[in-house]
Design an enzyme around this catalytic site. Structure first.
Site, PDB file in Angstrom:
ATOM      1  CB  CYS A  13      -1.647   6.561   2.761  1.00 40.44           C
ATOM      2  SG  CYS A  13       0.119   6.048   3.496  1.00 40.44           S
ATOM      3  CD  GLU A  15      -1.573   2.270   2.057  1.00 35.79           C
ATOM      4  OE1 GLU A  15      -1.407   3.297   1.531  1.00 35.79           O
ATOM      5  OE2 GLU A  15      -1.611   2.080   3.234  1.00 35.79           O
TER       6      GLU A  15
END
Length: 1000
Positions: free
Chosen positions: A793, A759
């Site tokens: 993120c 990720e």
């Protein structure tokens, strides 16, 4: 001499409904004769409502015509909320088509003779005929009709909205409202004027609202006449409109800045002897509101004036406690106060907030009958506290009105209140029957654009199926049903809470328990938490970096530990993870202290992270029991058994980032463990202590030390782990560059092909069109771009705003960001803490310097010394100027023209990233078009775009943003596992006995 002031208000935030119901139901009992009188009075009022033949029509007529349970009603609500703020014709046309296409306005047969209803229905029906689906400008047919019809459609639909608005709003200016009120005042109606507007987001907003209130007080006072209080007009003020950070964690700042302003306005109102009411706010602001009110009310300059007042919400479980507090305050100061009792206007938001925060209960009642019951109980209390408190009962409920009339004696010592545009027939009848009873009209004042949010809130409150206003207007509902007492509807104490609303802790049951949070607006809870965190702050020993030899030894140990752990029953592994979650909750303060000291987390961010870590443990435990427990039987022919089983892969490496050093770290580790793998955890070098403490906790919970190992160090240590030939898989969260490097390393190795679960980040975008509510956009952009110092993120990096509304949007966003406090993350009032280290600050400072040369600067805030970076907002000429993810509190803005939305989507696609996306629009077709076009992992519509919840919003992207499957989602654990199919010929030993036993 006055008594000392009472201590600050404190009462249980979300007490149990059952105990409250027991008390309220007991106190609600009246004698048979009293109940009969209430029935007669209420029946007469209901009959007046149903017999109302006002030729203009009112809100009740609109709600009857366009019920919110119908598609037409919902479409009308959204049109009313947004249309008048859309400046450009193109977007307005798309919006009108989108909403009118959702209901059958063309064939809608009006049931009412009221002008308001017929005019609105005619305008909407005409518009729906001209604009048919598919006839938007980008369509291939109907262009001629569109060209000829669009101006008429826009005019008709906007006029329908204005017609509705004019019935809710007394006047667009205070002068117009006063003029309109003069004719009503002669008939005995009192007025309280409410200057419309959302809460302030910026200092300029707050100043503008202050000036608006001040001008209104002056105008109202000059037109007020010579009657004495309470028979004088009034004004309502909203504290959140007077301060841009009206929140509990900013308590000291609010008290310093807001209290003098409130005193100033109150003095102006006192000079004209007006009723000056402080409006109610949400439950988390109640204690702060009462602190501000008490400080202002106690000012000596306000002595001798009985017009100061406040609103109390009966749907809050603390309403009676607030009345007791206000009574104690007025007694201590030997003064009088006016108290408006309302049902409450933020119910849906209160329910959602309590669920999101994982509170122990709800601060409001979940059944309307309990609110009605509490309203009468509070009314009874207020009546006993006269004359020190002057009750003002705001209600459109005929049964409530009749009950209060029965409880009250002196008719001049209280008043009723109604909303302008509502309750007219009820109070006209009451005026005929009881002319000595006063009622005050609560009258909104403001432009039709400011009206929008207010209008929708009123429609939602009073158009809901459970609302008395909606039921009273429906002739199909018998009067006998309307006269049922709240206590009778509840039936028993155990029915006090709505069965359809689980407590926040039970939100995800039966699968798992929700993580527990706290309400920062509850003083006692906040003080308890901060004291516990302070007690946990202590120096920790240095963490040593693992050597190459140690790293190799750990891998060997993990390989040895794998078999036993993989053979441990899934139910036992799950029980260990559940115990780890319980231990995390018990040691919450300890981990919060670590997250603040080592990770630079603010209190709110640290709380969210601990909760996310707990949720990961419980979610993967629940999911793992199902996936790795019983074998899955597969279909097949008779005489054969086919089952599918999942098993661990071996020694799995987990490499986690510093920005979520507990949640992502434990999410990776617990997923790999639940799948039966031995785990080698390698945390970020910036946050080693948090990882060490988390590993120790997992060991204590029951994970064998042979199955879980910790390796500390920098990127070189991680690279050594990844390159080791014995590794069975890697789970990684971090930069795209490092993910690529890991992928190449794994691909280059001989031996088994092992999985990489990665990720990474993204140039995350948000698209805002002209139908979006500016205040909501400002809230969501500031949260998405600047919370956690932009070190998420999922954080917003690139904002696309429709050019027609860009100036106002950007101004509000920048103004809101200026109000954020940057500093020590251990202080609850801090909104933005430091970036992770000096290296990160240098990178961000370099980018800021470049942007100041190449882009237009909208915000360049100042930061204190240290590793702090203040919020910045830069406007780019094109999205292509942003070529990489900038991991900090820096927002880039690009304007776009409505007809160039396709170019915006192409620019987002061109980045190659696909992690998160935000959309702010009220046009469903636009939303669906964007979603269909962009392959982005997490899309958030009309909300912020951070804070994915485990098991609710599985998180992860595609393209340059990761491999999937999504963390916290139902497919995540299988990526850590191998599959095994077992086929057994059950007929091998002489035939299929089971089959033959079933033959007739």
């Amino acid at each position: 001499m006055p008594d000392p002031l009472p201590p600050p208000f404190s009462a249980p935030y979300a007490p149990d409904d059952t105990a409250i119901a027991s008390r309220l139901r007991h106190d609600a009992r009246l004698g048979a004769e009293a109940e009969a009188r209430i029935d007669r009075s209420a029946t007469r009022l209901i009959e007046a409502i149903r017999a109302n033949d006002d030729p203009l029509g009112g809100v009740e007529d609109m709600l009857r015509e366009f019920a919110l349970s119908t598609k037409e009603g919902l479409a009308l609500m959204v049109l009313a909320e947004a249309l008048l703020r859309v400046p450009d014709a193109r977007t307005a046309d798309q919006f009108i088509e989108d909403k009118l296409g959702q209901g059958d306005f063309v064939n809608h047969e009006t049931k009412s003779s009221a002008f308001l209803v017929n005019a609105s229905a005619w305008a909407l029906g005409m518009s729906a005929r001209v604009i048919q689906p598919g006839e938007t400008p980008q369509g291939t047919i109907g262009r001629l009709t569109k060209r000829l019809g669009a101006p008429a459609v826009r005019a008709a639909t906007r006029q329908a909205m204005r017609l509705m608005g004019s019935h809710f709003v007394l006047g667009e200016t205070i002068e117009a409202a006063l003029s309109r009120a003069q004719s009503q005042t002669a008939r005995g109606s009192r007025y309280s004027f409410d200057m419309l507007g959302e809460g302030a987001r910026t200092a300029d907003d707050a100043h503008r609202y202050f000036e608006s209130y001040a001008r209104a007080i002056e105008a109202i006072g000059k037109a007020a006449g010579d009657q004495a209080l309470p028979d004088r007009p009034g004004i309502s003020v909203k504290l959140s409109a007077l301060h841009p950070r009206f929140e509990a964690v900013s308590h000291a700042r609010v008290m310093t800045e807001l209290v003098p302003q409130l005193i100033d306005l109150a003095r102006r109102a006192k000079a004209f002897d007006l009723n000056f009411t402080v409006d109610a706010e949400e439950a988390d602001r109640l204690e702060l509101s009462l602190d501000v009110i008490a400080a202002a009310f106690a000012n000596p300059s306000l002595a001798g004036w009985s017009g100061f007042g406040l609103a109390i919400q009966a749907y809050q479980k603390r309403a009676a406690d607030v009345i007791d507090y206000i009574d104690a305050l007025t007694r201590a100061l030997d003064r009088r106060m006016m108290v408006r009792l309302v049902k409450g206007a933020y119910w849906d938001a209160e329910i959602k907030r309590a669920q999101e925060r994982g509170l122990d209960g709800y601060p409001v009642f979940t059944r309307k009958a309990m609110t009605d019951l509490n309203y009468v109980a509070c009314a009874r209390k207020l009546l006993t506290l006269r004359p020190r408190l002057f009750p003002q009962f705001a209600t459109h409920n005929a049964l409530t009105v009749a009950t209060i009339l029965e409880l009250a004696d002196d008719p001049t010592s209280f008043e009723f209140q109604r909303l302008h545009g509502m309750g007219e027939a009820l109070y006209a009848q009451l005026g005929d029957d009881r002319p000595e009873i006063a009622h005050r009209t609560y009258a909104p004042v403001g432009s039709h654009r400011d009206l929008l949010a207010y209008l929708v809130r009123r429609l939602l409150e009073n158009g809901a199926n459970s609302s008395f206003v909606a039921l009273a207007a429906d002739n199909r509902v018998s009067i006998v049903d309307l006269l049922r007492r709240p206590a009778e509807i509840i039936g028993s104490d155990s029915n006090a809470a709505h069965s359809g609303f689980p407590l926040p802790a039970d939100l995800y049951r039966p699968q798992r328990e929700n993580s527990h949070g706290i309400e920062l607006g509850e003083r006692k809870a906040l003080q308890t938490l901060t004291s516990a965190i302070a007690a946990e702050r202590k120096a920790s020993p240095a963490i040593n970096t693992s050597t190459a030899e140690q790293t190799n030894a750990v891998i060997t140990a993990a390989q040895r530990g794998f078999k036993a752990w993989n053979g441990t029953p899934a139910t036992q592994r799950a029980a260990i993870l559940d115990k780890a979650a319980d231990l995390l909750e018990q040691r919450r303060a300890h981990f919060l202290a670590l997250l603040q000291s080592e990770g630079g987390k603010t209190l709110d961010d640290a709380l969210s992270e601990v909760r996310e870590a707990i949720d990961f443990c419980r979610y993967y435990a629940a999911l793992g029991k199902k996936l790795f427990g019983e074998s899955e039987t597969m279909p097949g022919p008779t005489g054969e058994s086919n089952v599918l089983e999942l098993h661990g892969r071996g020694a799995f490496v987990a490499i986690s980032p510093w920005n979520f050093p507990l949640a992502i770290f434990l999410g990776q580790v617990t997923a790999a463990l639940m799948a039966g793998n031995a785990v080698i955890a390698k945390p970020a070098e910036q946050t080693p202590r948090i990882a060490a403490e988390a590993i120790a906790l997992l060991h204590q919970a029951g994970v064998p030390e042979t199955a879980l190992h910790l390796v500390q160090g920098d990127g070189a240590v991680g690279a050594a782990l990844v390159s080791h030939p014995a590794i069975a898989g890697v789970v990684f969260t971090g930069s795209t560059e490092v993910a690529r490097s890991i992928n190449r390393t794994l691909a280059a190795k001989d031996g088994p092909i092992v999985p990489l679960v990665a990720e990474t980040g993204g140039i995350n975008a948000m698209i805002v069109d002209a139908t979006a509510l500016p205040e909501q956009v400002a809230d969501d952009v500031v949260t998405s771009a600047f919370r956690s110092a932009g070190q998420r993120c999922s954080a917003l990096r690139l904002l696309f705003v429709q050019d027609d509304v860009a100036d106002r949007m950007i101004e509000m966003i920048a103004g809101a960001a200026r109000e954020l406090k940057i500093g020590d993350p251990s202080q609850p009032s801090t909104h933005i803490g430091p970036v992770i280290d000096a290296e990160a600050k240098q990178r961000l400072d370099a980018h800021i310097a470049r942007m100041k040369r190449e882009a237009r600067v909208h915000l360049a805030a100042e930061a204190p010394a240290g590793n702090f970076v203040a919020p910045h907002i830069f406007e780019l000429s094109a999205a292509s100027q942003l070529t990489e993810e900038v991991f900090g509190p820096i927002l880039h803005v690009v304007r776009y023209r409505a007809e160039r939305l396709g170019d915006v989507l192409a620019a987002i696609e061109a980045t190659g990233f696909g992690l998160t996306l935000g959309i702010h629009s009220r046009i469903d077709d636009t939303i669906e078009h964007v979603i269909d076009r962009l392959r982005v992992g997490n899309i958030y519509v009309n909300r912020n775009m951070i804070g994915a919840v485990v098991g609710v919003q599985p998180f992860g992207g595609s393209g340059l943003s990761g491999t999937g499957p999504k963390a916290g989602g139902p497919h995540y654990l299988t990526r850590f596992a191998t599959e095994q199919t077992i086929t057994i010929n059950t007929a091998a030993a002489g035939g299929n006995a089971a089959l033959m036993a079933g033959v007739e």
